[in-house]
Design a protein around this motif. Sequence first.
Motif, PDB file in Angstrom:
ATOM      1  N   GLY A 221       0.807  -1.065   0.195  1.00 27.90           N
ATOM      2  CA  GLY A 221      -0.080   0.003   0.045  1.00 27.90           C
ATOM      3  C   GLY A 221       0.820   1.219   0.073  1.00 27.90           C
ATOM      4  O   GLY A 221       0.545   2.332  -0.829  1.00 27.90           O
ATOM      5  N   SER A 222       1.956   1.301   0.764  1.00 21.40           N
ATOM      6  CA  SER A 222       2.752   2.443   0.832  1.00 21.40           C
ATOM      7  C   SER A 222       3.262   2.745  -0.491  1.00 21.40           C
ATOM      8  O   SER A 222       3.662   3.690  -0.821  1.00 21.40           O
ATOM      9  CB  SER A 222       3.921   2.324   2.012  1.00 21.40           C
ATOM     10  OG  SER A 222       4.673   1.242   1.831  1.00 21.40           O
ATOM     11  N   GLN A 223       3.851   1.700  -1.175  1.00 18.26           N
ATOM     12  CA  GLN A 223       4.448   1.739  -2.567  1.00 18.26           C
ATOM     13  C   GLN A 223       3.633   2.379  -3.526  1.00 18.26           C
ATOM     14  O   GLN A 223       3.963   3.188  -4.419  1.00 18.26           O
ATOM     15  CB  GLN A 223       5.139   0.344  -2.834  1.00 18.26           C
ATOM     16  CG  GLN A 223       6.370   0.063  -2.149  1.00 18.26           C
ATOM     17  CD  GLN A 223       6.790  -1.373  -2.432  1.00 18.26           C
ATOM     18  OE1 GLN A 223       5.839  -2.126  -2.644  1.00 18.26           O
ATOM     19  NE2 GLN A 223       8.087  -1.645  -2.230  1.00 18.26           N
ATOM     20  N   ALA A 229       3.287   7.506 -10.711  1.00 16.06           N
ATOM     21  CA  ALA A 229       2.867   6.807 -11.796  1.00 16.06           C
ATOM     22  C   ALA A 229       1.529   6.120 -11.662  1.00 16.06           C
ATOM     23  O   ALA A 229       1.068   5.743 -12.416  1.00 16.06           O
ATOM     24  CB  ALA A 229       3.965   5.837 -12.352  1.00 16.06           C
ATOM     25  N   LEU A 230       1.295   5.740 -10.425  1.00 12.60           N
ATOM     26  CA  LEU A 230       0.257   5.075 -10.113  1.00 12.60           C
ATOM     27  C   LEU A 230      -0.925   5.789  -9.571  1.00 12.60           C
ATOM     28  O   LEU A 230      -2.017   5.315  -9.426  1.00 12.60           O
ATOM     29  CB  LEU A 230       0.508   3.856  -9.027  1.00 12.60           C
ATOM     30  CG  LEU A 230       1.494   2.683  -9.533  1.00 12.60           C
ATOM     31  CD1 LEU A 230       1.857   1.870  -8.473  1.00 12.60           C
ATOM     32  CD2 LEU A 230       1.127   1.870 -10.742  1.00 12.60           C
ATOM     33  N   LEU A 231      -0.540   6.860  -8.852  1.00 10.11           N
ATOM     34  CA  LEU A 231      -1.617   7.676  -8.264  1.00 10.11           C
ATOM     35  C   LEU A 231      -3.006   8.023  -9.183  1.00 10.11           C
ATOM     36  O   LEU A 231      -4.014   7.825  -8.478  1.00 10.11           O
ATOM     37  CB  LEU A 231      -1.140   8.780  -7.582  1.00 10.11           C
ATOM     38  CG  LEU A 231      -0.260   8.822  -6.291  1.00 10.11           C
ATOM     39  CD1 LEU A 231       0.258  10.008  -5.665  1.00 10.11           C
ATOM     40  CD2 LEU A 231      -1.254   7.891  -5.285  1.00 10.11           C
ATOM     41  N   SER A 265       1.613   4.428   5.464  1.00  8.24           N
ATOM     42  CA  SER A 265       2.230   4.049   6.461  1.00  8.24           C
ATOM     43  C   SER A 265       1.902   2.267   6.432  1.00  8.24           C
ATOM     44  O   SER A 265       2.323   1.703   7.438  1.00  8.24           O
ATOM     45  CB  SER A 265       1.623   4.688   7.782  1.00  8.24           C
ATOM     46  OG  SER A 265       0.306   4.244   7.793  1.00  8.24           O
ATOM     47  N   ASN A 266       1.272   1.962   5.444  1.00  7.00           N
ATOM     48  CA  ASN A 266       0.944   0.582   5.385  1.00  7.00           C
ATOM     49  C   ASN A 266       1.980  -0.065   4.264  1.00  7.00           C
ATOM     50  O   ASN A 266       1.862   0.014   3.370  1.00  7.00           O
ATOM     51  CB  ASN A 266      -0.575   0.335   4.785  1.00  7.00           C
ATOM     52  CG  ASN A 266      -0.751  -0.925   4.587  1.00  7.00           C
ATOM     53  OD1 ASN A 266      -0.103  -1.916   4.973  1.00  7.00           O
ATOM     54  ND2 ASN A 266      -1.915  -1.371   3.870  1.00  7.00           N
ATOM     55  N   HIS A 267       2.852  -0.836   5.169  1.00 11.30           N
ATOM     56  CA  HIS A 267       3.812  -1.532   4.418  1.00 11.30           C
ATOM     57  C   HIS A 267       3.542  -3.102   4.275  1.00 11.30           C
ATOM     58  O   HIS A 267       4.423  -3.978   4.009  1.00 11.30           O
ATOM     59  CB  HIS A 267       5.351  -1.616   5.240  1.00 11.30           C
ATOM     60  CG  HIS A 267       5.831  -0.197   5.319  1.00 11.30           C
ATOM     61  ND1 HIS A 267       6.035   0.799   4.204  1.00 11.30           N
ATOM     62  CD2 HIS A 267       5.646   0.564   6.492  1.00 11.30           C
ATOM     63  CE1 HIS A 267       6.228   1.805   4.944  1.00 11.30           C
ATOM     64  NE2 HIS A 267       6.280   1.764   6.386  1.00 11.30           N
ATOM     65  N   HIS A 268       2.089  -3.297   4.385  1.00 12.50           N
ATOM     66  CA  HIS A 268       1.464  -4.679   4.216  1.00 12.50           C
ATOM     67  C   HIS A 268       1.394  -5.071   2.911  1.00 12.50           C
ATOM     68  O   HIS A 268       0.828  -4.133   2.090  1.00 12.50           O
ATOM     69  CB  HIS A 268       0.436  -4.698   5.220  1.00 12.50           C
ATOM     70  CG  HIS A 268      -0.422  -5.792   5.118  1.00 12.50           C
ATOM     71  ND1 HIS A 268      -0.128  -7.129   5.577  1.00 12.50           N
ATOM     72  CD2 HIS A 268      -1.786  -6.008   4.467  1.00 12.50           C
ATOM     73  CE1 HIS A 268      -1.061  -7.916   5.388  1.00 12.50           C
ATOM     74  NE2 HIS A 268      -1.908  -7.390   4.625  1.00 12.50           N
ATOM     75  N   ARG A 269       1.409  -6.236   2.344  1.00 12.81           N
ATOM     76  CA  ARG A 269       0.796  -6.662   1.148  1.00 12.81           C
ATOM     77  C   ARG A 269      -0.434  -7.152   1.129  1.00 12.81           C
ATOM     78  O   ARG A 269      -0.968  -7.732   2.279  1.00 12.81           O
ATOM     79  CB  ARG A 269       1.583  -7.829   0.870  1.00 12.81           C
ATOM     80  CG  ARG A 269       3.147  -7.821   0.313  1.00 12.81           C
ATOM     81  CD  ARG A 269       3.734  -8.957   0.212  1.00 12.81           C
ATOM     82  NE  ARG A 269       3.901 -10.105   1.093  1.00 12.81           N
ATOM     83  CZ  ARG A 269       3.680 -11.442   1.192  1.00 12.81           C
ATOM     84  NH1 ARG A 269       3.473 -11.787  -0.007  1.00 12.81           N
ATOM     85  NH2 ARG A 269       3.259 -12.122   2.038  1.00 12.81           N
ATOM     86  N   CYS A 270      -1.261  -6.534   0.501  1.00 15.12           N
ATOM     87  CA  CYS A 270      -2.849  -6.940   0.548  1.00 15.12           C
ATOM     88  C   CYS A 270      -3.242  -8.295   0.488  1.00 15.12           C
ATOM     89  O   CYS A 270      -2.225  -8.941  -0.149  1.00 15.12           O
ATOM     90  CB  CYS A 270      -3.706  -5.952  -0.408  1.00 15.12           C
ATOM     91  SG  CYS A 270      -3.222  -6.584  -2.230  1.00 15.12           S
ATOM     92  N   SER A 271      -4.228  -8.795   0.835  1.00 11.59           N
ATOM     93  CA  SER A 271      -4.632 -10.139   0.995  1.00 11.59           C
ATOM     94  C   SER A 271      -4.608 -11.017  -0.415  1.00 11.59           C
ATOM     95  O   SER A 271      -4.261 -12.026  -0.765  1.00 11.59           O
ATOM     96  CB  SER A 271      -5.893 -10.479   1.706  1.00 11.59           C
ATOM     97  OG  SER A 271      -6.880  -9.779   1.175  1.00 11.59           O
ATOM     98  N   MET A 272      -4.976 -10.095  -1.292  1.00  6.02           N
ATOM     99  CA  MET A 272      -5.121 -10.774  -2.847  1.00  6.02           C
ATOM    100  C   MET A 272      -3.717 -10.981  -3.303  1.00  6.02           C
ATOM    101  O   MET A 272      -3.416 -11.870  -4.072  1.00  6.02           O
ATOM    102  CB  MET A 272      -5.964  -9.799  -3.780  1.00  6.02           C
ATOM    103  CG  MET A 272      -6.282 -10.514  -5.152  1.00  6.02           C
ATOM    104  SD  MET A 272      -7.174  -9.535  -6.120  1.00  6.02           S
ATOM    105  CE  MET A 272      -8.964  -9.838  -5.576  1.00  6.02           C
TER     106      MET A 272
END
Length: 321
Positions: A221-223, A229-231, A265-272
């Motif tokens: 999420g943070s990336q 380019a993604l925003l 602040s979310n350095h987590h990979r989403c569940s998918m």
Amino acid sequence: MRILVFGAGAIGCHLTARLIKAGADVHLIARGQQLDAITDRGLRLIGPQEDFTVPVRAYPSTAGLGQFDLVITAVKAYSLPHIVNDLLPVLGAHTQVASAVNGVPWWYFAGQKGVFGNQPVKRVDPGGGLFHRVGADRALGCVVLSANELVAPGVVQNRSSSNSFVLGPALEGLAVPAQASQLAHWLPSVTVSEHIRAAVWHKLLLNMGSSLLGCLTHSTGSQVAQSPALLGVFEAVMSEGSRVAAAVGVQVPPDLESRLARMRSNHHRCSMLQDLEAGRPLELDSQLLAVQDIARAYGVSTTTIDTLVALLQFKAAAETN
């Protein structure tokens, strides 16, 4: 109050661990290595500021367990139709069933008017077993905002600075049941709402953007939030999703800035993305294809979502073959 958590994935384990620590009477349905590890060593939850292990009564099936006051289903959306026969024996006259699932839930159109009024969400409940046999009258929505990952059998890591679980009755006009209020008493992270569909769309807009872009770029999420380019693509997905929600009577503004602030602040990979990298099936039907169905039925253009979904479907098929 007797509680059954059906499913020992990341969310099921998170809820089970916290509820047992709070003193609740919880039983857990688990399988394979998860069941063995939890039975032998207990269930461990690692958080940003905590690390604890609780003993759990875990079982491979519901056979002989009797009836429960609250059942929390914490399996992937595509697995829900396959557990109906396991759920029925544990349901009493007043049992509530909370579905902690991403995407458009199986009960969403219960009691609703319009194109899909008062029928199952076919992408999630194709045979109508959940809708007609479990029953929308006992269904509780459970919208989860909590970043978790199974890092080893029997070990779940929570990577959220704050966790949120919103519960509410699927049928509008019903009072919030005592089971939901009791859950909120045990866990400060649980809130109750009589307007659960708004909470569903608030989370779903985030799911669509983070799942699509996360899986296509293998980004956290943070990336995504920090990539110029993604925003623009993320904003387009949020805007289209907001218009689909409005078509079924739910006003959920994209609220881009506050969502990006949380994502940074979310350095987590989403569940998918976790599922994609592990070679597991993806929750495409509930998180994305059901939204496309609604958009098409109401004539809402979802050009960006349609393009990204096509790319993700191709990618998922290529990586699992």
